[in-house]
Motif scaffolding. Structure first.
Motif, PDB file in Angstrom:
ATOM      1  N   LEU A 103       0.815  -1.216   0.000  1.00  0.00           N
ATOM      2  CA  LEU A 103       0.000   0.000   0.000  1.00  0.00           C
ATOM      3  C   LEU A 103       0.850   1.269   0.000  1.00  0.00           C
ATOM      4  CD1 LEU A 103      -2.767  -1.127   2.520  1.00  0.00           C
ATOM      5  CD2 LEU A 103      -2.913  -1.027   0.010  1.00  0.00           C
ATOM      6  N   GLU A 104       2.183   1.087  -0.059  1.00  0.00           N
ATOM      7  CA  GLU A 104       3.126   2.205  -0.072  1.00  0.00           C
ATOM      8  C   GLU A 104       2.860   3.160   1.084  1.00  0.00           C
ATOM      9  OE1 GLU A 104       2.787   3.801  -4.028  1.00  0.00           O
ATOM     10  OE2 GLU A 104       3.903   2.115  -4.880  1.00  0.00           O
ATOM     11  N   ALA A 105       2.691   2.580   2.260  1.00  0.00           N
ATOM     12  CA  ALA A 105       2.390   3.356   3.455  1.00  0.00           C
ATOM     13  C   ALA A 105       3.606   3.426   4.367  1.00  0.00           C
ATOM     14  CB  ALA A 105       1.220   2.725   4.205  1.00  0.00           C
ATOM     15  N   ARG A 106       3.646   4.454   5.150  1.00  0.00           N
ATOM     16  CA  ARG A 106       4.690   4.600   6.156  1.00  0.00           C
ATOM     17  C   ARG A 106       4.338   3.747   7.375  1.00  0.00           C
ATOM     18  NH1 ARG A 106       8.168   8.465   5.523  1.00  0.00           N
ATOM     19  NH2 ARG A 106       9.645   8.809   7.195  1.00  0.00           N
ATOM     20  N   LYS A 107       3.029   3.660   7.648  1.00  0.00           N
ATOM     21  CA  LYS A 107       2.539   2.882   8.782  1.00  0.00           C
ATOM     22  C   LYS A 107       1.217   2.227   8.388  1.00  0.00           C
ATOM     23  CE  LYS A 107       1.133   3.208  13.565  1.00  0.00           C
ATOM     24  NZ  LYS A 107       0.782   4.032  14.690  1.00  0.00           N
ATOM     25  N   ALA A 108       1.040   0.980   8.795  1.00  0.00           N
ATOM     26  CA  ALA A 108      -0.225   0.278   8.560  1.00  0.00           C
ATOM     27  C   ALA A 108      -0.616  -0.421   9.851  1.00  0.00           C
ATOM     28  CB  ALA A 108      -0.086  -0.731   7.431  1.00  0.00           C
ATOM     29  N   SER A 109      -1.895  -0.375  10.154  1.00  0.00           N
ATOM     30  CA  SER A 109      -2.398  -1.034  11.356  1.00  0.00           C
ATOM     31  C   SER A 109      -3.847  -1.434  11.130  1.00  0.00           C
ATOM     32  CB  SER A 109      -2.281  -0.106  12.562  1.00  0.00           C
ATOM     33  OG  SER A 109      -3.021   1.080  12.338  1.00  0.00           O
ATOM     34  N   PHE A 110      -4.353  -2.286  12.009  1.00  0.00           N
ATOM     35  CA  PHE A 110      -5.759  -2.647  11.932  1.00  0.00           C
ATOM     36  C   PHE A 110      -6.578  -1.392  12.219  1.00  0.00           C
ATOM     37  CE2 PHE A 110      -3.685  -6.633  13.299  1.00  0.00           C
ATOM     38  CZ  PHE A 110      -4.003  -7.400  12.184  1.00  0.00           C
ATOM     39  N   ALA A 111      -7.598  -1.151  11.406  1.00  0.00           N
ATOM     40  CA  ALA A 111      -8.463   0.007  11.637  1.00  0.00           C
ATOM     41  C   ALA A 111      -9.219  -0.197  12.948  1.00  0.00           C
ATOM     42  CB  ALA A 111      -9.442   0.168  10.479  1.00  0.00           C
ATOM     43  N   PRO A 112      -9.418   0.851  13.725  1.00  0.00           N
ATOM     44  CA  PRO A 112     -10.207   0.714  14.949  1.00  0.00           C
ATOM     45  C   PRO A 112     -11.610   0.172  14.630  1.00  0.00           C
ATOM     46  CG  PRO A 112      -9.108   2.848  14.900  1.00  0.00           C
ATOM     47  CD  PRO A 112      -8.916   2.209  13.549  1.00  0.00           C
ATOM     48  N   GLN A 113     -12.138  -0.631  15.531  1.00  0.00           N
ATOM     49  CA  GLN A 113     -13.430  -1.299  15.329  1.00  0.00           C
ATOM     50  C   GLN A 113     -14.534  -0.319  14.938  1.00  0.00           C
ATOM     51  OE1 GLN A 113     -14.663  -3.846  18.567  1.00  0.00           O
ATOM     52  NE2 GLN A 113     -16.800  -3.544  18.102  1.00  0.00           N
ATOM     53  N   GLU A 114     -14.699   0.762  15.684  1.00  0.00           N
ATOM     54  CA  GLU A 114     -15.775   1.712  15.410  1.00  0.00           C
ATOM     55  C   GLU A 114     -15.625   2.336  14.022  1.00  0.00           C
ATOM     56  OE1 GLU A 114     -13.655   2.160  18.180  1.00  0.00           O
ATOM     57  OE2 GLU A 114     -14.948   0.929  19.440  1.00  0.00           O
ATOM     58  N   GLU A 115     -14.389   2.621  13.655  1.00  0.00           N
ATOM     59  CA  GLU A 115     -14.102   3.218  12.346  1.00  0.00           C
ATOM     60  C   GLU A 115     -14.430   2.235  11.218  1.00  0.00           C
ATOM     61  OE1 GLU A 115      -9.950   4.678  10.532  1.00  0.00           O
ATOM     62  OE2 GLU A 115     -10.465   5.544  12.489  1.00  0.00           O
ATOM     63  N   ALA A 116     -14.022   0.982  11.374  1.00  0.00           N
ATOM     64  CA  ALA A 116     -14.289  -0.039  10.357  1.00  0.00           C
ATOM     65  C   ALA A 116     -15.792  -0.232  10.169  1.00  0.00           C
ATOM     66  CB  ALA A 116     -13.618  -1.356  10.744  1.00  0.00           C
ATOM     67  N   VAL A 117     -16.528  -0.268  11.261  1.00  0.00           N
ATOM     68  CA  VAL A 117     -17.982  -0.440  11.198  1.00  0.00           C
ATOM     69  C   VAL A 117     -18.631   0.760  10.515  1.00  0.00           C
ATOM     70  CG1 VAL A 117     -20.068  -0.531  12.640  1.00  0.00           C
ATOM     71  CG2 VAL A 117     -18.121  -2.019  13.152  1.00  0.00           C
ATOM     72  N   ARG A 118     -18.250   1.957  10.925  1.00  0.00           N
ATOM     73  CA  ARG A 118     -18.837   3.178  10.355  1.00  0.00           C
ATOM     74  C   ARG A 118     -18.552   3.290   8.862  1.00  0.00           C
ATOM     75  NH1 ARG A 118     -16.488   7.837   9.384  1.00  0.00           N
ATOM     76  NH2 ARG A 118     -14.698   7.431  10.727  1.00  0.00           N
ATOM     77  N   LEU A 119     -17.323   3.034   8.461  1.00  0.00           N
ATOM     78  CA  LEU A 119     -16.944   3.217   7.063  1.00  0.00           C
ATOM     79  C   LEU A 119     -17.504   2.144   6.140  1.00  0.00           C
ATOM     80  CD1 LEU A 119     -13.238   4.327   7.593  1.00  0.00           C
ATOM     81  CD2 LEU A 119     -15.160   5.771   6.864  1.00  0.00           C
ATOM     82  N   THR A 120     -17.644   0.920   6.634  1.00  0.00           N
ATOM     83  CA  THR A 120     -18.128  -0.172   5.778  1.00  0.00           C
ATOM     84  C   THR A 120     -19.639  -0.312   5.763  1.00  0.00           C
ATOM     85  OG1 THR A 120     -17.992  -1.825   7.546  1.00  0.00           O
ATOM     86  CG2 THR A 120     -16.026  -1.525   6.136  1.00  0.00           C
ATOM     87  N   GLY A 121     -20.303   0.170   6.816  1.00  0.00           N
ATOM     88  CA  GLY A 121     -21.750  -0.043   6.924  1.00  0.00           C
ATOM     89  C   GLY A 121     -22.074  -1.482   7.279  1.00  0.00           C
ATOM     90  N   MET A 122     -21.095  -2.187   7.860  1.00  0.00           N
ATOM     91  CA  MET A 122     -21.261  -3.593   8.231  1.00  0.00           C
ATOM     92  C   MET A 122     -21.037  -3.749   9.727  1.00  0.00           C
ATOM     93  SD  MET A 122     -19.204  -5.424   5.115  1.00  0.00           S
ATOM     94  CE  MET A 122     -19.148  -4.640   3.515  1.00  0.00           C
ATOM     95  N   GLU A 123     -21.473  -4.878  10.258  1.00  0.00           N
ATOM     96  CA  GLU A 123     -21.297  -5.156  11.677  1.00  0.00           C
ATOM     97  C   GLU A 123     -19.914  -5.741  11.937  1.00  0.00           C
ATOM     98  OE1 GLU A 123     -24.458  -7.764  12.917  1.00  0.00           O
ATOM     99  OE2 GLU A 123     -26.005  -6.310  12.348  1.00  0.00           O
TER     100      GLU A 123
END
Length: 177
Positions: A99-119
């Motif tokens: 992903l050509e990123a300087r840092k990568a991490s698991f997205a925070p749970q609340e953020e992943a839920v909000r952005l995907t519209g999934m549980e």
């Protein structure tokens, strides 16, 4: 495709068992998502280990979708990584570099839920926001029939790994370490 002790139905025929973005994505696939199956489960058993134990699904028949937040400068980009439940995605190595990123991490749970519209516990690569790549581990892509989330905790999808690899937004890599 029969996996475990679940009663599977065509996903396109059971949109009530799918998160809305997943139902739209399945409907938009070639053939209306033919070959993608869905089964209702106890939502308390959506987490991989409990699900596999209760429904007789082997861990190497189950794939997890993890949402990664990749940062470079002030920009954050998101991606989904699909790996078999028996492995872990190399987020700080392979994924970060890809992903050509300087840092990568698991997205925070609340953020992943909000952005995907999934549980949480049901997030899946089908129906993700536009522009998000789906990084599919080689073992998942080669799998004849893998169980993944459906966007909600009360069901699971089963499909050939090639279906994930063939998504327009998918990239097949060796993700597992």
């Amino acid at each position: 495709m029969s996996i475990g002790t679940l009663e599977w139905a065509e996903a396109g025929q059971r949109p009530d068992l799918l998160a809305e973005p997943v139902a739209r994505a399945v409907k938009g696939l070639a053939g209306g998502g033919a070959g993608i199956r869905v089964a209702e489960i106890d939502p308390a058993l959506a987490d991989t280990a409990a699900f596999c134990e209760r429904y007789g699904v082997r861990m190497d028949e189950s794939a997890n979708c993890v949402i990664v937040a990749a940062r470079r400068g002030g920009e954050v980009r998101y991606a989904a990584c699909m790996v078999l439940a028996t492995t872990r995605a190399d987020v700080n190595g392979v994924v970060r570099r890809h992903l050509e990123a300087r840092k990568a991490s698991f997205a925070p749970q609340e953020e992943a839920v909000r952005l995907t519209g999934m549980e949480y516990g049901g997030i899946t690569p089908l129906g993700l926001p536009e522009g998000w790549p789906v990084l599919v581990d080689e073992a998942v892509a080669a799998h004849p029939g893998v169980v993944i989330g459906s966007g909600v905790r009360h069901s699971k999808l089963a499909l050939p790994g090639a279906t994930l690899a063939d998504l327009e937004i998918a990239q097949v890599l060796r993700l597992a370490n």
